[in-house]
Design an enzyme around this catalytic site. Structure first.
Site, mmCIF file in Angstrom:
data_model
loop_
_atom_site.group_PDB
_atom_site.id
_atom_site.type_symbol
_atom_site.label_atom_id
_atom_site.label_comp_id
_atom_site.label_asym_id
_atom_site.label_seq_id
_atom_site.Cartn_x
_atom_site.Cartn_y
_atom_site.Cartn_z
ATOM 1 N N PRO A 1 0.816 -1.230 0.000
ATOM 2 C CA PRO A 1 0.000 0.000 0.000
ATOM 3 C C PRO A 1 0.845 1.273 0.000
ATOM 4 O O PRO A 1 0.322 2.362 -0.194
ATOM 5 C CB PRO A 1 -0.803 -0.104 1.306
ATOM 6 C CG PRO A 1 0.032 -0.970 2.196
ATOM 7 C CD PRO A 1 0.829 -1.898 1.319
ATOM 8 N N GLY B 1 2.844 -3.542 -6.859
ATOM 9 C CA GLY B 1 3.856 -2.641 -6.311
ATOM 10 C C GLY B 1 4.936 -2.386 -7.345
ATOM 11 O O GLY B 1 4.730 -2.633 -8.536
ATOM 12 N N ASP C 1 9.430 -2.303 -8.245
ATOM 13 C CA ASP C 1 10.512 -3.274 -8.374
ATOM 14 C C ASP C 1 10.936 -3.830 -7.009
ATOM 15 O O ASP C 1 11.296 -5.004 -6.896
ATOM 16 C CB ASP C 1 11.721 -2.617 -9.049
ATOM 17 C CG ASP C 1 11.411 -2.233 -10.485
ATOM 18 O OD1 ASP C 1 10.439 -2.772 -11.051
ATOM 19 O OD2 ASP C 1 12.125 -1.386 -11.049
ATOM 20 N N GLU D 1 10.988 -8.472 -3.301
ATOM 21 C CA GLU D 1 10.585 -9.184 -2.066
ATOM 22 C C GLU D 1 9.945 -10.520 -2.391
ATOM 23 O O GLU D 1 10.263 -11.550 -1.806
ATOM 24 C CB GLU D 1 9.515 -8.343 -1.359
ATOM 25 C CG GLU D 1 9.987 -7.676 -0.137
ATOM 26 C CD GLU D 1 8.812 -7.273 0.746
ATOM 27 O OE1 GLU D 1 7.886 -8.070 0.970
ATOM 28 O OE2 GLU D 1 8.846 -6.130 1.227
ATOM 29 N N THR E 1 9.403 3.073 -10.279
ATOM 30 C CA THR E 1 10.111 2.893 -11.551
ATOM 31 C C THR E 1 9.414 1.845 -12.414
ATOM 32 O O THR E 1 9.274 2.002 -13.617
ATOM 33 C CB THR E 1 11.579 2.462 -11.302
ATOM 34 O OG1 THR E 1 12.146 3.279 -10.294
ATOM 35 C CG2 THR E 1 12.407 2.578 -12.562
ATOM 36 N N ARG F 1 11.006 11.479 -5.995
ATOM 37 C CA ARG F 1 12.261 11.474 -5.224
ATOM 38 C C ARG F 1 13.443 11.110 -6.113
ATOM 39 O O ARG F 1 14.549 11.604 -5.927
ATOM 40 C CB ARG F 1 12.159 10.503 -4.042
ATOM 41 C CG ARG F 1 12.131 9.014 -4.422
ATOM 42 C CD ARG F 1 11.760 8.157 -3.211
ATOM 43 N NE ARG F 1 11.840 6.725 -3.452
ATOM 44 C CZ ARG F 1 10.886 5.987 -4.009
ATOM 45 N NH1 ARG F 1 9.773 6.572 -4.419
ATOM 46 N NH2 ARG F 1 11.033 4.696 -4.173
ATOM 47 N N GLU G 1 17.030 -1.822 -3.869
ATOM 48 C CA GLU G 1 17.365 -1.999 -2.456
ATOM 49 C C GLU G 1 18.860 -1.777 -2.282
ATOM 50 O O GLU G 1 19.650 -2.137 -3.165
ATOM 51 C CB GLU G 1 17.024 -3.436 -1.992
ATOM 52 C CG GLU G 1 15.580 -3.828 -2.216
ATOM 53 C CD GLU G 1 14.592 -3.001 -1.404
ATOM 54 O OE1 GLU G 1 14.807 -2.835 -0.197
ATOM 55 O OE2 GLU G 1 13.614 -2.496 -2.004
HETATM 56 C C1 LIG Z 1 19.858 14.190 -15.800
HETATM 57 C C2 LIG Z 1 19.072 13.287 -16.702
HETATM 58 C C3 LIG Z 1 18.944 11.922 -16.097
HETATM 59 C C4 LIG Z 1 18.205 10.970 -16.989
HETATM 60 C C5 LIG Z 1 18.539 9.584 -16.561
HETATM 61 C C6 LIG Z 1 17.567 8.601 -17.074
HETATM 62 C C7 LIG Z 1 18.071 7.215 -16.864
HETATM 63 C C8 LIG Z 1 17.013 6.352 -16.273
HETATM 64 C C9 LIG Z 1 17.447 4.914 -16.203
HETATM 65 C C10 LIG Z 1 16.565 4.202 -15.257
HETATM 66 C C11 LIG Z 1 17.015 2.826 -15.001
HETATM 67 C C12 LIG Z 1 16.123 2.202 -14.004
HETATM 68 C C13 LIG Z 1 16.602 0.894 -13.540
HETATM 69 C C14 LIG Z 1 15.657 0.354 -12.510
HETATM 70 C C15 LIG Z 1 15.833 0.487 -11.220
HETATM 71 C C16 LIG Z 1 14.794 0.075 -10.237
HETATM 72 O O1 LIG Z 1 14.950 -1.265 -9.890
HETATM 73 C C17 LIG Z 1 14.909 0.931 -8.995
HETATM 74 C C18 LIG Z 1 13.802 0.603 -7.999
HETATM 75 O O2 LIG Z 1 12.546 0.797 -8.558
HETATM 76 P P1 LIG Z 1 11.210 0.957 -7.661
HETATM 77 O O3 LIG Z 1 11.197 -0.120 -6.642
HETATM 78 O O4 LIG Z 1 10.052 0.833 -8.610
HETATM 79 O O5 LIG Z 1 11.297 2.288 -7.011
HETATM 80 N N1 LIG Z 1 14.808 2.328 -9.367
HETATM 81 C C19 LIG Z 1 15.834 3.155 -9.306
HETATM 82 O O6 LIG Z 1 16.888 2.822 -8.868
HETATM 83 C C20 LIG Z 1 15.581 4.586 -9.781
HETATM 84 C C21 LIG Z 1 16.609 5.064 -10.749
HETATM 85 C C22 LIG Z 1 16.221 6.426 -11.248
HETATM 86 C C23 LIG Z 1 17.393 7.172 -11.755
HETATM 87 C C24 LIG Z 1 17.083 8.583 -12.167
HETATM 88 N N1 LIG Z 2 3.411 -2.329 4.146
HETATM 89 C C1 LIG Z 2 4.628 -1.862 3.886
HETATM 90 N N2 LIG Z 2 5.140 -0.826 4.617
HETATM 91 C C2 LIG Z 2 6.336 -0.306 4.324
HETATM 92 N N3 LIG Z 2 7.156 -0.782 3.345
HETATM 93 C C3 LIG Z 2 6.696 -1.817 2.613
HETATM 94 C C4 LIG Z 2 5.425 -2.399 2.839
HETATM 95 N N4 LIG Z 2 5.252 -3.414 1.941
HETATM 96 C C5 LIG Z 2 6.374 -3.455 1.197
HETATM 97 N N5 LIG Z 2 7.253 -2.514 1.580
HETATM 98 C C6 LIG Z 2 8.585 -2.180 1.016
HETATM 99 O O1 LIG Z 2 8.456 -1.002 0.234
HETATM 100 C C7 LIG Z 2 9.585 -0.911 -0.616
HETATM 101 C C8 LIG Z 2 9.262 -0.226 -1.910
HETATM 102 O O2 LIG Z 2 8.238 -0.881 -2.524
HETATM 103 P P1 LIG Z 2 7.857 -0.729 -4.044
HETATM 104 O O3 LIG Z 2 6.533 -1.386 -4.190
HETATM 105 O O4 LIG Z 2 8.946 -1.230 -4.887
HETATM 106 O O5 LIG Z 2 7.660 0.828 -4.239
HETATM 107 P P2 LIG Z 2 8.583 1.916 -4.962
HETATM 108 O O6 LIG Z 2 8.598 1.545 -6.401
HETATM 109 O O7 LIG Z 2 7.883 3.205 -4.707
HETATM 110 O O8 LIG Z 2 9.942 1.845 -4.361
HETATM 111 C C9 LIG Z 2 10.066 -2.332 -0.816
HETATM 112 O O9 LIG Z 2 11.364 -2.404 -0.348
HETATM 113 C C10 LIG Z 2 9.154 -3.174 0.042
HETATM 114 O O10 LIG Z 2 9.903 -4.136 0.755
#
Ligand SMILES: CCCCCCCCCCCCC/C=C/[C@@H](O)[C@H](COP(=O)(O)O)NC(=O)CCCCC
Ligand SMILES: Nc1ncnc2c1ncn2[C@@H]1O[C@H](COP(=O)(O)OP(=O)(O)O)[C@@H](O)[C@H]1O
Ligand SMILES: [Ca+2]
Length: 526
Positions: free
Chosen positions: A148, A205, A207, A212, A251, A320, A516
């Protein structure tokens, strides 16, 4: 159509026009009889003839007898189905099916067929249902985990409004768990969940949440098979259950790179029709300890720093990453260390060959059949022993391992556009120290069609294993501080003291492992 024997053929009404409707075991087709008559004698070319439509049976989501009071398809208003015995619309059934909309996006469309005879209506419903029952790769029972707090905190809303209604339409039963803490889903899958009850697990959710769930399933599978995850020599057992991803994160690269979009309805429809795609998993170790698995990005330097900074800004949601991305870019930190890797051999293509991996990709197929052959010949470890490691020392702005393209809305081609989903390799991208302007040029190429590897300071290798050790660990006075029980601040100050003479800076980044942060910088990956 002609080659498959017809199961049913009737004249039915669609929106008060008469259609010839036919069903065989592969296709449901309906053709406007009047338009067809007009065109008799004239060949009509094209995929869909005028007034004709068809849908593959494997893309039918459900068929339902239409109740008296149901919303009308076109107007969305509620209407009474006419009751006059002469009315050909008296009995009706609706077929729900996959319709392709914009690129890689699917939608659940429907068509209602009317007939005067109730038994004919029932026969159609029953026959279509029988055909659907023959599709054995479709899930009937799913275990759903919703984070959530992921992304814009809309996971539950997305599931309830966009996904649950289509799962229920497709008669899929679900057990839904809304997580209450981080690692709730992982721990539940690892130790408690009765996995025999389910045909698959669904992750709502981003990545991090996918990671997880993948950890829970992979670890559970290894536990049950007696495989030691800490050993880098043991072969991991593949999981029996599939994971479906409903994107609701920041992402969503794992969803985007496999499905082609980050649309929850598209994902739900792929889950319903039973589509599946194998996926490479890297295991990351520090010495003899297993740390984590990675399926998308394992990044040190730039992406590690972006993630570390962004974790403090979680309240901002997906934005962020933009703020932390700019901040990290401006800080322009580089890191020294040694990267060693085993190049992938065989016909596994190259990260610069402009191939795009898709389900059924020939490179992935070839790679998995090669693996089967070597397994049967029991020659994997022998072959690997003969491999030679390439060693690269240097100063890097980023070290990225992309086990799949890592395409996402921010970067529609991804970090490594030609990376394969299931070829047993990862694309190792080394971005050496360069000017801010050059690095910006490189980053911007992730967002357009230009080749991000076409820079003198960027190298890319397709590898099956790699290692990284940060600079400070390479000095002559190699002391294993962790083993000597030194931790935290003392650990860092001890490094500084002991390494003053050799002049190396203990400046380190973190590894970003599918979103992570890893607790170690020296890692071995296979
Ligand atoms: C100044 C211009 C910058 C433009 C850069 C664009 C490049 C973007 C490449 C993104 C690659 C993403 C690879 C995926 C990473 C995800 O696993 C990770 C976690 O995702 P989530 O759990 O959904 O939040 N995301 C990231 O590490 C974010 C990378 C963003 C970098 C700008
Ligand atoms: N109920 C919860 N409260 C807080 N964190 C959680 C909960 N369930 C999952 N998470 C954690 O939240 C983190 C981010 O989750 P994710 O779904 O990938 O969102 P985001 O893409 O915004 O990072 C993961 O590391 C996951 O382990
Ligand atoms: Ca791969």
């Amino acid at each position: 159509m002609e080659k498959q024997s017809r199961l049913l053929c009737s004249e039915l009404c669609v929106q008060r026009r008469l259609y010839e409707v036919t069903l065989n075991c592969a296709i449901l087709a309906w053709k406007d009889i009047q338009i067809a008559k007009k065109h008799t004698g004239r060949a009509i070319y094209g995929a869909v003839k005028a007034g004709s439509s068809c849908v593959p049976v494997c893309e039918i989501i459900a068929v339902q007898e239409k109740d008296d009071d149901t919303p009308c398809k076109n107007t969305g208003k509620w209407q009474k189905v006419p009751q006059s015995p002469a009315d050909p619309c008296q009995h009706a059934f609706t077929v729900f099916y996959v319709e392709r909309t914009r690129q890689h996006c699917w939608w659940c469309s429907n068509v209602t067929f009317h007939c005067s005879d109730h038994s004919l209506c029932l026969l159609w419903v029953q026959t279509i249902r029988e055909q659907l029952a023959l599709l054995t790769n479709r899930p009937k029972s799913l275990l759903v985990y919703i984070n959530p707090y992921g992304g814009k905190q809309r996971g539950k809303q997305i599931y309830d409004h966009k996904v649950a209604p289509i799962f229920s339409r497709a008669s899929i039963s679900t057990d839904v768990i809304v997580t209450e803490r981080a690692n709730h889903a992982r721990d539940h899958l690892k130790t408690e969940a009765d996995l025999k009850k389910y045909d698959g697990v669904v992750c709502v959710g981003g990545d991090g949440m996918f990671s997880e769930i993948m950890h829970g399933l992979v670890s559970r599978t290894q536990q049950e098979a007696g495989v030691d995850e800490n050993s880098m020599e043991e072969t991991l057992m593949p999981c029996g259950l599939r994971i479906g991803i409903i994107p609701a994160g920041s992402t969503d690269c794992i969803c985007y790179a496999t499905v082609g979009s980050n649309d929850p309805v598209t994902s739900a429809l792929h889950i319903i029709v039973g589509d599946s795609q194998a996926m490479d998993i890297c295991s990351v170790h520090n010495e003899d300890r297993f740390l984590r698995y990675s399926v998308s990005l394992l990044g040190y330097g730039f992406y590690g720093d972006v993630l570390t900074d962004s974790e403090r800004k979680r309240w901002m949601g997906p934005a962020r990453y933009d703020i932390s991305g700019v901040k990290t870019f401006l800080s322009h930190r580089y890191y020294e260390g040694t990267v060693s890797f085993l190049p992938a051999e065989g016909n596994l293509g190259s990260p610069r060959d402009k191939m795009q991996c898709r389900t059924g990709c020939s490179v992935c197929r070839q790679s998995s059949s090669d693996k089967l052959v070597s397994k049967n010949e029991d020659s994997v470890s022998d072959a690997e022993c003969q491999d030679t490691w390439t060693v690269i020392r240097g100063k890097f702005l980023a070290i990225n391992a992309a086990s799949m393209s890592c395409a996402c809305p921010r970067s529609p081609k991804g970090l490594s556009p030609s990376a394969h989903l299931a070829d047993g390799t990862t694309d190792l991208i080394l971005v050496r120290k360069c000017s801010r302007l050059d690095f910006l040029r490189h980053l911007l190429r992730h967002t357009n069609k230009d080749d991000q590897f076409d820079h003198s300071f960027v190298e890319v290798y397709r590898v099956k294993q790699f290692r990284f050790s940060p600079r400070y660990q390479e000095c002559d006075s190699e002391v294993d501080l962790r083993e000597s029980g030194v931790t935290g601040k003392r650990f860092l100050s001890q490094i500084c003291r002991e390494h003053r003479a050799c002049g190396c800076m203990p400046s380190q980044s973190n590894w970003n492992c599918d979103g992570e942060i890893l607790p170690h910088t020296a890692i071995q990956v296979r």
